[in-house]
Enzyme design. Sequence first.
Site, PDB file in Angstrom:
ATOM      1  N   CYS A   1      -0.576  -3.431  77.021  1.00 47.57           N
ATOM      2  CA  CYS A   1      -0.258  -3.884  75.658  1.00 47.57           C
ATOM      3  C   CYS A   1       0.225  -2.704  74.816  1.00 47.57           C
ATOM      4  O   CYS A   1       1.137  -2.852  74.000  1.00 47.57           O
ATOM      5  CB  CYS A   1      -1.480  -4.533  75.016  1.00 47.57           C
ATOM      6  SG  CYS A   1      -2.382  -5.627  76.133  1.00 47.57           S
TER       7      CYS A   1
ATOM      8  N   CYS B   1       2.507 -11.332  81.074  1.00 52.59           N
ATOM      9  CA  CYS B   1       1.693 -12.090  80.104  1.00 52.59           C
ATOM     10  C   CYS B   1       2.553 -12.885  79.135  1.00 52.59           C
ATOM     11  O   CYS B   1       2.046 -13.747  78.425  1.00 52.59           O
ATOM     12  CB  CYS B   1       0.762 -11.154  79.333  1.00 52.59           C
ATOM     13  SG  CYS B   1       1.652  -9.959  78.324  1.00 52.59           S
TER      14      CYS B   1
HETATM   15 FE1  FES Z   1       0.162  -8.893  77.243  1.00 50.68          FE
HETATM   16 FE2  FES Z   1      -1.597  -7.846  75.705  1.00 50.68          FE
HETATM   17  S1  FES Z   1      -1.954  -9.254  77.285  1.00 50.68           S
HETATM   18  S2  FES Z   1       0.521  -7.572  75.629  1.00 50.68           S
END
Ligand code: FES
Length: 128
Positions: A102, A33
């Site tokens: 996360c 991400c």
């Molecule tokens: Fe990557 Fe939350 S989507 S840390």
Amino acid sequence: MYSEQVMDHFMNPRNQGRLLNANGIGEVGNATCGDIMKIYLFIVDSVIEDVAFETFGCGAAIASSSMATELIKGKTVDEAWSLSNKAVAQALDGLPPQKIHCSILAEEAIHAAINDYLRRSDLPERKE
Ligand code: FES
């Protein structure tokens, strides 16, 4: 859907910012991400006297950083090391399954900061 706890820690993050007197700093990122989390620790006699974070990431990552810093403040290095991402997610009244990674960032960032502190103190680093 996020819990009220997640929303609260996302909207009003605790311990956000830099710690100028930090003696342990850890930064980790998630390659998928692209989010980045940095944890600052000020450790005295193996106790985390102060802690702060900077997170460039999603709401769950900010909430996880905020909660994780609250959970380790005033704790020993040993206790902070054993804080799991599950405990962070639990304290937030849960995270959606696709957001568990996360909270893993918070666990990893704390480990990186503790190891940075150990390195600076000429002590052996801990293994995951
Ligand atoms: Fe990557 Fe939350 S989507 S840390």
